[in-house]
Design a protein around this motif. Structure first.
Motif, PDB file in Angstrom:
ATOM      1  N   PHE A   1      15.500  33.655  -9.764  1.00  0.00           N
ATOM      2  CA  PHE A   1      16.912  33.458  -9.417  1.00  0.00           C
ATOM      3  C   PHE A   1      17.330  34.401  -8.289  1.00  0.00           C
ATOM      4  CE2 PHE A   1      21.471  34.223  -9.992  1.00  0.00           C
ATOM      5  CZ  PHE A   1      21.936  32.932  -9.908  1.00  0.00           C
ATOM      6  N   THR A   2      17.892  33.828  -7.223  1.00  0.00           N
ATOM      7  CA  THR A   2      18.292  34.669  -6.093  1.00  0.00           C
ATOM      8  C   THR A   2      19.730  34.405  -5.668  1.00  0.00           C
ATOM      9  OG1 THR A   2      17.395  33.019  -4.591  1.00  0.00           O
ATOM     10  CG2 THR A   2      15.979  34.892  -5.109  1.00  0.00           C
ATOM     11  N   GLY A   3      20.495  33.728  -6.540  1.00  0.00           N
ATOM     12  CA  GLY A   3      21.902  33.488  -6.222  1.00  0.00           C
ATOM     13  C   GLY A   3      22.079  32.637  -4.979  1.00  0.00           C
ATOM     14  N   LEU A   4      22.981  33.058  -4.124  1.00  0.00           N
ATOM     15  CA  LEU A   4      23.333  32.258  -2.955  1.00  0.00           C
ATOM     16  C   LEU A   4      22.445  32.541  -1.742  1.00  0.00           C
ATOM     17  CD1 LEU A   4      27.232  32.383  -3.157  1.00  0.00           C
ATOM     18  CD2 LEU A   4      25.809  30.357  -3.429  1.00  0.00           C
ATOM     19  N   ASP A   5      21.380  33.313  -1.949  1.00  0.00           N
ATOM     20  CA  ASP A   5      20.539  33.753  -0.822  1.00  0.00           C
ATOM     21  C   ASP A   5      20.131  32.606   0.101  1.00  0.00           C
ATOM     22  OD1 ASP A   5      20.748  36.278  -1.573  1.00  0.00           O
ATOM     23  OD2 ASP A   5      18.589  36.653  -1.898  1.00  0.00           O
ATOM     24  N   ASN A   6      19.661  31.474  -0.506  1.00  0.00           N
ATOM     25  CA  ASN A   6      19.194  30.359   0.314  1.00  0.00           C
ATOM     26  C   ASN A   6      20.305  29.820   1.194  1.00  0.00           C
ATOM     27  OD1 ASN A   6      16.511  30.274  -0.570  1.00  0.00           O
ATOM     28  ND2 ASN A   6      17.130  29.211  -2.453  1.00  0.00           N
ATOM     29  N   TYR A   7      21.503  29.722   0.610  1.00  0.00           N
ATOM     30  CA  TYR A   7      22.632  29.183   1.370  1.00  0.00           C
ATOM     31  C   TYR A   7      23.064  30.147   2.465  1.00  0.00           C
ATOM     32  CZ  TYR A   7      22.874  25.582  -2.154  1.00  0.00           C
ATOM     33  OH  TYR A   7      22.565  24.525  -2.971  1.00  0.00           O
ATOM     34  N   LEU A   8      23.040  31.437   2.132  1.00  0.00           N
ATOM     35  CA  LEU A   8      23.445  32.424   3.144  1.00  0.00           C
ATOM     36  C   LEU A   8      22.435  32.461   4.293  1.00  0.00           C
ATOM     37  CD1 LEU A   8      24.676  35.281   0.776  1.00  0.00           C
ATOM     38  CD2 LEU A   8      26.061  33.705   2.148  1.00  0.00           C
ATOM     39  N   PHE A   9      21.150  32.236   3.935  1.00  0.00           N
ATOM     40  CA  PHE A   9      20.113  32.281   4.969  1.00  0.00           C
ATOM     41  C   PHE A   9      20.296  31.161   5.995  1.00  0.00           C
ATOM     42  CE2 PHE A   9      15.757  31.352   6.520  1.00  0.00           C
ATOM     43  CZ  PHE A   9      15.548  32.564   7.170  1.00  0.00           C
ATOM     44  N   MET A  10      20.847  30.035   5.551  1.00  0.00           N
ATOM     45  CA  MET A  10      21.059  28.915   6.475  1.00  0.00           C
ATOM     46  C   MET A  10      21.847  29.347   7.710  1.00  0.00           C
ATOM     47  SD  MET A  10      22.087  25.801   3.983  1.00  0.00           S
ATOM     48  CE  MET A  10      20.955  25.207   2.743  1.00  0.00           C
TER      49      MET A  10
END
Lengths: 324, 297
Positions: free
Chosen positions: A62-71
């Motif tokens: 679980f990494t929270g919103l990391d993927n979305y922030l990386f976008m």
């Protein structure tokens, strides 16, 4: 007939209703299971995966919103969004206008409609991979048929699929060549326009162009809207043509192993689905791919709602059918 | 000619057709113009395929030049490509995928479409909306978890992940079949019920025979879609060459034989043949089917 059915004696009704329910359940059961397994579950799982870091081998973390922030920080993501937006705008306009134009011409023919309709429709049945290679061959800058013809009229052929500036227009050309299905839909709608409307317009002194503008166009506008929404969905999903044009353009020998051709040249053919595929199934960054899939889902969902609303209006307009 | 046209019609009472001439000429010109444009459009769609064919029968050397017409016809190119790649294997895989998927689709989609078109039940509208939603969903959206699942089942590297879903649910086919079944009057079904048919019998004896053209069209679309599919086979069999389909192999073939345009185009042409043959035999079904997806909302 319905009256007789309604007046049926009460006794057998409860059992009939139970049988009816059982029939519905039986008929819908495979579809229900299939929908849950192949759409419901993976849709939820995609959203869940999108909050994790997952490489298919180790357990998702679980990494929270990391993927979305990386976008927001990922230049290739921005590039992929821009490319797909380009196709959504250009491809949708070009495809709709082109299909409408061709259908309008075919609709005016008095003879040979069948033959010409066949010729226009055939390319859209060809495998997309084959259609892309056809255009790659026809448009190849050194010695290709199109370059030869351009040479006759004193023009120099662009490099098409090797030039970042021309790769997307090249793919658009392929997509127009295989837009025969939309043409047939529009053609059917044009031929369905009631003849009296044309006669009325003619009595009012309208010429062919004004008749087309004031009678044909408004009457077929629901079908045109269908075409536009359909083209937007097509543009959002653009994958095969982009991958094949990229791999052929880069001269990549192995179109499944190497990654260098994806988006070739200079990421100009890196559409949203292609980038999603790259991240998920080449770099096995499933979490990031799932985040992109979630974004794609939200956009496609919004587009679909537009389509469903127009279909509802359409079936409401049709007299009394059991409609949606 | 123009002089005759401008002549007042009263001057030539002997030829009553004379006053109509201007319109006829304009009509004829109009006819020629529209048909010329129509024919040009048709040719525009046909010529790329013609170029593919012409390139496919050129010699190795000539295919590399800018010649448009083959100097000599090398028909054997179509045979030799079978030595350059295991095309029969790919053909077999393509057929397995397309035929099994189409058979599965018919088994699962016909009953579902019937329930959505001809039976009344609570939740039917919602179910139909879900079908449309699934139809519009890009395949990439659900690819990650599905790949994960098939991978844990050990079935990646085969075509089963592509075939199995058709035995349960194919949104486009359900949608199209429902559209066709809606055109069959409800009274036929009601009459069958009055005669004591069960719903299953009504479906098999009344609806299926009446919907045969629609079923044929749906089967054609399903076959072609799977035959043409690239994303699915790439996703699941990309790493396993023996499981490749023709479409997937074709994308790679061009890369491996980069300078041999004749071979590449011979394979391209061979891949397009099934679609062309299917279309020639079932043109009406195709046109009806494609019209139904757009017009009869």
């Amino acid at each position: 007939m319905t009256a007789t059915l309604g007046a049926r004696p009460a006794p057998g009704r409860g059992r009939a209703r139970a049988r009816h329910r059982l029939a519905v359940l039986g008929f819908m059961a495979p579809a229900l299971i299939g929908f849950v397994l192949f759409f419901g579950y993976p849709l939820v799982a995609t959203v869940v995966f999108s909050f994790t870091k997952y490489d298919l081998i180790n357990a998702p973390e679980f990494t929270g919103l990391d993927n979305y922030l990386f976008m927001f920080k990922d230049p290739l993501f921005t590039k992929a969004v821009q490319n797909t937006l380009w196709f959504v705008v250009v491809l949708t306009v070009a495809r709709t206008v082109f299909a409408l134009g061709v259908a309008s011409v075919i609709a005016r023919l008095k003879s040979g409609v069948g033959l010409i309709r066949t010729l226009c429709y055939l390319p859209s049945l060809a495998p997309p991979v084959a259609a892309t290679l056809v255009f790659f061959m026809v448009m190849r800058p050194n010695g290709g048929p199109l370059a030869t013809v351009l040479d006759w009229v004193g023009l120099q052929s662009p490099l098409w699929f090797s030039d970042p500036l021309w790769a997307k227009p090249g793919i658009t050309a392929i997509m127009l060549w295989i837009s025969g299905d939309l043409m047939i839909i529009i053609l059917a709608a044009i031929l369905d326009v009631p003849q009296e409307q044309y006669e009325a317009a003619e009595l009012d002194g309208a010429g062919p162009i004004r008749r087309w503008w004031h009678v044909t166009l408004p009457t077929i506008s629901p079908v045109l809207l269908f075409g536009i929404v359909n083209s937007v969905i097509l543009a959002l999903q653009l994958f095969t043509q982009a991958v094949v044009a990229g791999s052929a353009g880069s001269g990549s020998a192995d179109s499944t192993g190497a990654t260098k051709y994806l988006g070739y040249p200079d990421n100009s053919t890196l559409t949203f689905p292609v980038y999603l595929y790259t991240q998920g199934f080449r770099y096995f960054d499933m979490g990031y791919a799932a985040a992109m899939a979630t974004v794609l889902f939200v956009i496609s969902f919004a587009v679909t709602i537009v389509l469903v609303q127009r279909m509802r209006k359409n079936s409401a307009a049709e007299e009394g059918g059991p409609g949606a | 000619m123009t002089a005759t046209l401008t002549k007042p019609p009263v001057d030539v009472p002997a030829e009553p057709s004379q006053p109509k001439r201007p319109r006829d000429v304009r009509g004829a010109l109009n006819w020629v113009a529209t048909h010329a444009i129509g024919l040009a459009l048709g040719l525009m769609f046909a010529t790329p395929v013609l170029f593919v064919f012409l390139t496919a029968v050129m010699s190795d050397d000539q295919a590399f030049t800018s010649d448009l017409w083959p100097r000599e016809w090398h028909w054997e190119n179509f045979v030799e490509v079978f030595d350059k790649a295991p095309l029969f294997q790919y053909l077999f895989n393509s057929l397995a995928y397309s035929l099994l998927a189409t058979a599965g689709m018919l088994l699962s989609s016909i009953p579902a479409a019937y329930a959505l078109a001809k039976l009344r039940w609570r939740g039917r509208n919602i179910a139909f909306l879900l079908v449309i939603g699934a139809m519009m969903l890009p395949p990439q959206v659900v690819a990650v978890p599905l790949y994960d699942t098939w991978s844990s089942l050990g079935l990646t590297g085969t075509l089963w992940p592509l075939i199995v879903p058709y035995f349960l649910f194919d949104a486009f086919s359900i949608f199209l079949l429902r559209q066709f079944m809606l055109t069959i009057p409800q009274s036929y079904v009601d009459a069958a019920r009055v005669d004591g048919c069960s719903e299953f019998q009504a479906l098999v004896r009344i609806i299926v025979p009446m919907a045969r053209p629609g079923i044929a069209a749906t089967a054609l679309f399903c076959f072609l879609f799977t035959w043409n599919d690239y994303f699915g086979p790439l996703l699941y069999t990309g790493e396993v060459k023996e499981q490749w389909t023709l479409s997937l192999a074709l994308a790679t073939f061009k890369g491996m034989h980069i300078v041999q345009w004749n071979s590449a185009m011979a394979v391209t042409f061979l891949t397009m043949i099934p679609a062309i043959i299917l279309f020639i035999f079932a043109q009406k079904s195709f046109v009806k089917g494609i019209t139904f997806t757009g017009v009869k909302g």
